[in-house]
Design a protein around this motif. Structure first.
Motif: not given
Length: 461
Positions: A397-413, A426-434
């Motif tokens: 599992m790999k997640a790419v995170v915006n270090a400035d906002t702590d939000e997801l930029l992308g993921a590869a599972i 994806q739902m977390a990204m659309q909901g701006h969940i950190t």
């Protein structure tokens, strides 16, 4: 000349629901289909391939069940029964879709091939003979794409398969050579290896899966090679001939080295090309790019007002769910004046190898190229409790995170049910969940998704 309010050309996963939606809104609508209702997805794409992949997975599970303490006879694969099961599923889906269309008021289903004969004027060569002349103020092009056939010497003179025709093979290939190491080629390669074929994949690029991060692509390659699938990168077919015994001799280069292999079957999986040539778009003034894809704006309208394109024919992400979302955007704009667009919509997708590769958002490489400050969370599937329990520990599992906002930029599972886990992210990204919130979230135990906690704990180290 018969006048309609709307004409939809192509009954794919965008065209079919769009035609029904417009008709139900009171528009006199024509839907034109030259081949089979449902387009690529139902007839020779998602539905049939995933049905056959399920059979390949069953064969592989039986052959490898000893590690789980279950001993059985070697799996016997009956390709004719596998194809028959696939055909029945396809028939059921297609007939259900066609029945629904024919029962929709204000909707006329026309079987034949359409082309432009003037400004918003269409001629249809009808399947049962004759022609029909149609016109509409609103015209929607959902004609899709087909296999791109590369200019390899001798290819046109030998029997070869495409991702469509190989679905109806009547024997298990002794040695299947695949031209192309991208999503389609890899799915088919693993499927037929599990059916019992020897499989060789030739990929022109330096690595498979160029749209993925290099570490993810390398992991996929290693997983497939563990199943004894031979993958040659930097390799390009140069010449193909057929011998009197019907075997195919394929000459290919790897870097500067010339190699020769023989195959019983050849699959061409070197990309797709839009089916625009037959439309004669110049007669209505619609612009295309140099590859034949139809140019559209953010609301899917071409340069000709009232003519729209949706699905694969417009270029960009070529996925069924994107075609379906195109329909939603068009219907909301036309019927509700919503003003929505394709700009910045999420583009999730899944490659159905085993294990799956679920992807959403930016890769690490793309995020860095865009200038983001990036943090990367990575966990191997052999550290995921559910994967260990089920004996499916390949991947990560790999997640790419915006270090400035702590939000997801992308993921590869890359793992069992990777697409389902990706959808959670994806739902977390659309909901701006950190990522901090995801790390602390309560997931049911013991799901694959539960390891989202552990994945983001990696950022603390």
């Amino acid at each position: 000349m018969k006048q309609f309010d709307a004409i939809v050309i192509g009954s794919g996963q965008g065209g079919t629901p769009l035609a029904k939606k417009l008709a139900k809104a009171g528009w006199q609508t024509a839907l034109i289909e030259k081949r089979a209702i449902g387009g690529t997805c139902i007839n020779d794409g998602c539905t049939p391939t995933k049905a056959m992949i399920a059979s390949a997975k069953a064969a592989y599970t039986i052959q490898n069940s000893a590690s789980l303490g279950v001993f059985t006879q070697p799996a016997a694969v009956d390709i004719k029964k596998i194809v028959a099961r696939k055909n029945e599923i396809v028939r059921s889906f297609r007939e259900s879709s066609e029945k629904s269309l024919r029962e929709t008021a204000n909707l006329t289903l026309i079987e034949g091939e359409a082309f432009f004969s003037g400004k918003k004027l269409l001629t249809v060569n009808l399947r049962d003979g004759g022609t029909a002349a149609l016109s509409a103020d609103k015209i929607f092009l959902n004609v899709g794409a087909t296999t791109n056939i590369p200019p390899v010497e001798g290819l046109k003179n030998v029997p070869y398969y495409t991702s469509t025709t190989l679905l109806d093979v009547e024997e298990i290939p002794r040695h299947l050579v695949i031209l192309g190491g991208n999503y389609i080629g890899l799915e088919y390669g693993q499927m037929f290896k599990r059916f019992g074929s020897q499989v060789t994949i030739l990929e022109r690029s330096a690595r498979i899966l160029l749209h993925e991060d290099e570490d993810i692509a390398q992991s996929v390659k290693e997983i497939l090679e563990q199943e004894d699938i031979h993958i040659h990168t930097n390799s390009s077919a140069q010449k193909i001939i057929q011998h009197p015994d019907h075997t195919l001799e394929i000459t290919f280069t790897t870097n500067d080295t010339i190699n020769i292999i023989t195959a019983s079957h050849l699959l061409v999986a070197t990309g797709r090309t839009p089916q625009t040539a037959a439309l004669q778009l110049h007669k209505t003034g619609v612009d295309m790019d140099d590859k034949g894809y139809i140019r559209v704006n953010d609301q899917l309208e071409t340069n000709v007002p009232g003519i729209y394109a949706l699905g694969d024919v417009k270029g960009g992400p070529a996925f069924t769910h994107i075609s379906y979302n195109d329909y939603i955007i068009l219907s909301e704009n036309l019927l509700e004046h919503a003003g929505v667009s394709i700009k910045d919509r999420p583009v999730p997708y899944c490659m159905f190898t085993d294990p799956q590769l679920g992807r959403i958002g930016l890769t690490e490489q793309a995020a860095r190229e865009k200038g983001y400050a990036v943090k990367v969370a990575l966990i191997s599937m052999d550290k995921v409790a559910r994967a260990i329990e089920t004996g499916q520990t390949q991947g990560c599992m790999k997640a790419v995170v915006n270090a400035d906002t702590d939000e997801l930029l992308g993921a590869a599972i890359l793992g069992s049910e990777g697409g389902e886990v990706m959808s959670v992210l994806q739902m977390a990204m659309q909901g701006h969940i950190t990522c901090k919130q995801l790390k602390k979230n309560v997931f049911a135990h013991p799901l694959y998704a539960e390891s989202i906690n552990n994945l983001f704990m990696k950022l603390d180290k």
